[in-house]
Motif scaffolding. Structure first.
Motif, PDB file in Angstrom:
ATOM      1  N   ARG A  94      23.106 -23.834   7.529  1.00 33.05           N
ATOM      2  CA  ARG A  94      24.338 -23.041   7.461  1.00 33.05           C
ATOM      3  C   ARG A  94      24.734 -22.782   6.009  1.00 33.05           C
ATOM      4  O   ARG A  94      25.111 -21.673   5.645  1.00 33.05           O
ATOM      5  N   LEU A  95      24.654 -23.808   5.172  1.00 35.34           N
ATOM      6  CA  LEU A  95      24.995 -23.620   3.761  1.00 35.34           C
ATOM      7  C   LEU A  95      24.004 -22.699   3.073  1.00 35.34           C
ATOM      8  O   LEU A  95      24.374 -21.930   2.185  1.00 35.34           O
ATOM      9  N   ARG A  96      22.733 -22.745   3.460  1.00 35.74           N
ATOM     10  CA  ARG A  96      21.731 -21.842   2.881  1.00 35.74           C
ATOM     11  C   ARG A  96      22.040 -20.401   3.297  1.00 35.74           C
ATOM     12  O   ARG A  96      21.817 -19.469   2.532  1.00 35.74           O
ATOM     13  N   ASP A  97      22.557 -20.214   4.493  1.00 37.72           N
ATOM     14  CA  ASP A  97      22.880 -18.871   4.972  1.00 37.72           C
ATOM     15  C   ASP A  97      23.974 -18.218   4.129  1.00 37.72           C
ATOM     16  O   ASP A  97      24.038 -17.005   4.033  1.00 37.72           O
ATOM     17  N   THR A  98      24.838 -19.022   3.526  1.00 37.59           N
ATOM     18  CA  THR A  98      25.890 -18.452   2.681  1.00 37.59           C
ATOM     19  C   THR A  98      25.360 -18.012   1.333  1.00 37.59           C
ATOM     20  O   THR A  98      26.041 -17.290   0.613  1.00 37.59           O
ATOM     21  N   GLY A  99      24.151 -18.454   0.961  1.00 39.97           N
ATOM     22  CA  GLY A  99      23.546 -18.029  -0.289  1.00 39.97           C
ATOM     23  C   GLY A  99      23.453 -19.125  -1.331  1.00 39.97           C
ATOM     24  O   GLY A  99      23.073 -18.865  -2.469  1.00 39.97           O
ATOM     25  N   LEU A 100      23.815 -20.347  -0.968  1.00 41.12           N
ATOM     26  CA  LEU A 100      23.707 -21.447  -1.928  1.00 41.12           C
ATOM     27  C   LEU A 100      22.244 -21.795  -2.183  1.00 41.12           C
ATOM     28  O   LEU A 100      21.405 -21.685  -1.295  1.00 41.12           O
ATOM     29  N   ASP A 101      21.952 -22.238  -3.388  1.00 36.37           N
ATOM     30  CA  ASP A 101      20.607 -22.712  -3.715  1.00 36.37           C
ATOM     31  C   ASP A 101      20.372 -24.058  -3.051  1.00 36.37           C
ATOM     32  O   ASP A 101      21.307 -24.820  -2.791  1.00 36.37           O
ATOM     33  N   THR A 102      19.107 -24.374  -2.828  1.00 33.65           N
ATOM     34  CA  THR A 102      18.737 -25.589  -2.110  1.00 33.65           C
ATOM     35  C   THR A 102      19.223 -26.842  -2.818  1.00 33.65           C
ATOM     36  O   THR A 102      19.743 -27.755  -2.186  1.00 33.65           O
ATOM     37  N   TRP A 103      19.103 -26.909  -4.133  1.00 35.77           N
ATOM     38  CA  TRP A 103      19.514 -28.125  -4.843  1.00 35.77           C
ATOM     39  C   TRP A 103      21.024 -28.330  -4.762  1.00 35.77           C
ATOM     40  O   TRP A 103      21.503 -29.452  -4.663  1.00 35.77           O
ATOM     41  N   VAL A 104      21.798 -27.257  -4.765  1.00 35.16           N
ATOM     42  CA  VAL A 104      23.258 -27.365  -4.641  1.00 35.16           C
ATOM     43  C   VAL A 104      23.624 -27.885  -3.256  1.00 35.16           C
ATOM     44  O   VAL A 104      24.503 -28.742  -3.113  1.00 35.16           O
ATOM     45  N   ILE A 105      22.922 -27.385  -2.252  1.00 36.52           N
ATOM     46  CA  ILE A 105      23.175 -27.829  -0.877  1.00 36.52           C
ATOM     47  C   ILE A 105      22.940 -29.327  -0.758  1.00 36.52           C
ATOM     48  O   ILE A 105      23.773 -30.059  -0.214  1.00 36.52           O
ATOM     49  N   TRP A 106      21.811 -29.806  -1.266  1.00 34.89           N
ATOM     50  CA  TRP A 106      21.491 -31.224  -1.137  1.00 34.89           C
ATOM     51  C   TRP A 106      22.446 -32.091  -1.944  1.00 34.89           C
ATOM     52  O   TRP A 106      22.805 -33.194  -1.505  1.00 34.89           O
ATOM     53  N   VAL A 107      22.900 -31.631  -3.099  1.00 34.62           N
ATOM     54  CA  VAL A 107      23.884 -32.399  -3.874  1.00 34.62           C
ATOM     55  C   VAL A 107      25.180 -32.526  -3.072  1.00 34.62           C
ATOM     56  O   VAL A 107      25.753 -33.619  -2.961  1.00 34.62           O
ATOM     57  N   ILE A 108      25.634 -31.425  -2.480  1.00 35.12           N
ATOM     58  CA  ILE A 108      26.874 -31.457  -1.696  1.00 35.12           C
ATOM     59  C   ILE A 108      26.717 -32.354  -0.472  1.00 35.12           C
ATOM     60  O   ILE A 108      27.586 -33.181  -0.177  1.00 35.12           O
ATOM     61  N   VAL A 109      25.606 -32.219   0.257  1.00 35.61           N
ATOM     62  CA  VAL A 109      25.396 -33.011   1.476  1.00 35.61           C
ATOM     63  C   VAL A 109      25.303 -34.500   1.146  1.00 35.61           C
ATOM     64  O   VAL A 109      25.942 -35.338   1.803  1.00 35.61           O
ATOM     65  N   ILE A 110      24.539 -34.857   0.117  1.00 41.95           N
ATOM     66  CA  ILE A 110      24.371 -36.270  -0.228  1.00 41.95           C
ATOM     67  C   ILE A 110      25.670 -36.862  -0.771  1.00 41.95           C
ATOM     68  O   ILE A 110      26.062 -37.977  -0.388  1.00 41.95           O
ATOM     69  N   LEU A 111      26.371 -36.127  -1.626  1.00 44.95           N
ATOM     70  CA  LEU A 111      27.655 -36.622  -2.120  1.00 44.95           C
ATOM     71  C   LEU A 111      28.663 -36.784  -0.991  1.00 44.95           C
ATOM     72  O   LEU A 111      29.414 -37.764  -0.951  1.00 44.95           O
ATOM     73  N   ASN A 112      28.680 -35.847  -0.062  1.00 43.62           N
ATOM     74  CA  ASN A 112      29.594 -35.945   1.065  1.00 43.62           C
ATOM     75  C   ASN A 112      29.255 -37.162   1.924  1.00 43.62           C
ATOM     76  O   ASN A 112      30.138 -37.866   2.404  1.00 43.62           O
ATOM     77  N   PHE A 113      27.972 -37.429   2.114  1.00 46.32           N
ATOM     78  CA  PHE A 113      27.555 -38.582   2.917  1.00 46.32           C
ATOM     79  C   PHE A 113      27.904 -39.894   2.212  1.00 46.32           C
ATOM     80  O   PHE A 113      28.438 -40.812   2.835  1.00 46.32           O
ATOM     81  N   ILE A 114      27.633 -39.981   0.922  1.00 49.76           N
ATOM     82  CA  ILE A 114      27.890 -41.224   0.185  1.00 49.76           C
ATOM     83  C   ILE A 114      29.390 -41.450  -0.024  1.00 49.76           C
ATOM     84  O   ILE A 114      29.916 -42.528   0.251  1.00 49.76           O
ATOM     85  N   LEU A 115      30.078 -40.433  -0.515  1.00 50.01           N
ATOM     86  CA  LEU A 115      31.493 -40.596  -0.840  1.00 50.01           C
ATOM     87  C   LEU A 115      32.381 -40.625   0.396  1.00 50.01           C
ATOM     88  O   LEU A 115      33.468 -41.192   0.359  1.00 50.01           O
ATOM     89  N   GLY A 116      31.927 -40.044   1.473  1.00 53.67           N
ATOM     90  CA  GLY A 116      32.742 -40.005   2.684  1.00 53.67           C
ATOM     91  C   GLY A 116      32.817 -41.333   3.405  1.00 53.67           C
ATOM     92  O   GLY A 116      33.525 -41.474   4.385  1.00 53.67           O
TER      93      GLY A 116
END
Length: 185
Positions: A94-116
């Motif tokens: 879904r995040l890739r569909d918005t046009g985000l680069d792959t590395w940005v997506i993984w940074v957001i997903v991993i930070l959200n998982f760790i910090l959440g």
């Protein structure tokens, strides 16, 4: 547009696909599926607790509550473990569909998982800082999930339709030129 049932089928069929794209409808239909599943699970717990309160003695009551709570906890844990990878894959698509680069997506997903996963009490300044960072990362992820497809493609890459350059020569004349995106090697 993806239907309610098609989104469910795609969720399981593409459960390990981290490279494709998923539309807004496909993502939010699955959120609705998750809410329905949660309501059913909590309804089962509430119904079993009601039955225990009205149909059990005090000794049986404590034993049955313990068994039901453990059973629902284990069921919830198993369902959560099963859904981790397909849900992460759907979020990444879904995040890739918005046009985000792959590395940005993984940074957001991993930070959200760790910090959440913090259980901080806000006793120190760093706990407050981590909580604010958690809020910002979660907010960035939510905004990315509600955006339209290709809304972050600023340079015409990955667009379904080529960009159009319009030049106004005179107030009554316009010239349009179709720009093809550059192909990456």
């Amino acid at each position: 547009m993806v239907s309610f049932w098609q989104a469910f089928k795609n969720y399981w069929r593409r459960g390990f696909d981290f490279k494709g794209r998923s539309t807004r409808a496909e993502f939010w239909w699955m959120v609705l599926w998750a809410i329905i599943g949660l309501v059913i699970l909590l309804g089962g717990l509430a119904g079993s607790m009601y039955m225990l309160v009205h149909h059990a003695g005090t000794n049986q009551f404590e034993r049955l509550i313990y068994n039901n709570i453990i059973g629902f906890f284990v069921l919830t844990l198993v369902i959560g473990i099963i859904l981790i990878i397909p849900s992460t894959a759907l979020t990444v698509r879904r995040l890739r569909d918005t046009g985000l680069d792959t590395w940005v997506i993984w940074v957001i997903v991993i930070l959200n998982f760790i910090l959440g996963r913090n259980d901080m009490l806000w006793n120190n300044w760093w706990e407050i800082l981590i909580s604010i960072l958690t809020l910002l990362v979660s907010l960035m992820m939510f905004i990315g999930l509600i955006m339209e497809s290709n809304s972050l493609n600023f340079h015409g890459k990955n667009l379904k339709q080529p960009a159009v350059k319009v030049e106004i020569l005179y107030p009554t004349q316009m010239k349009a030129k179709v720009l093809q995106p550059k192909q990456k090697d």
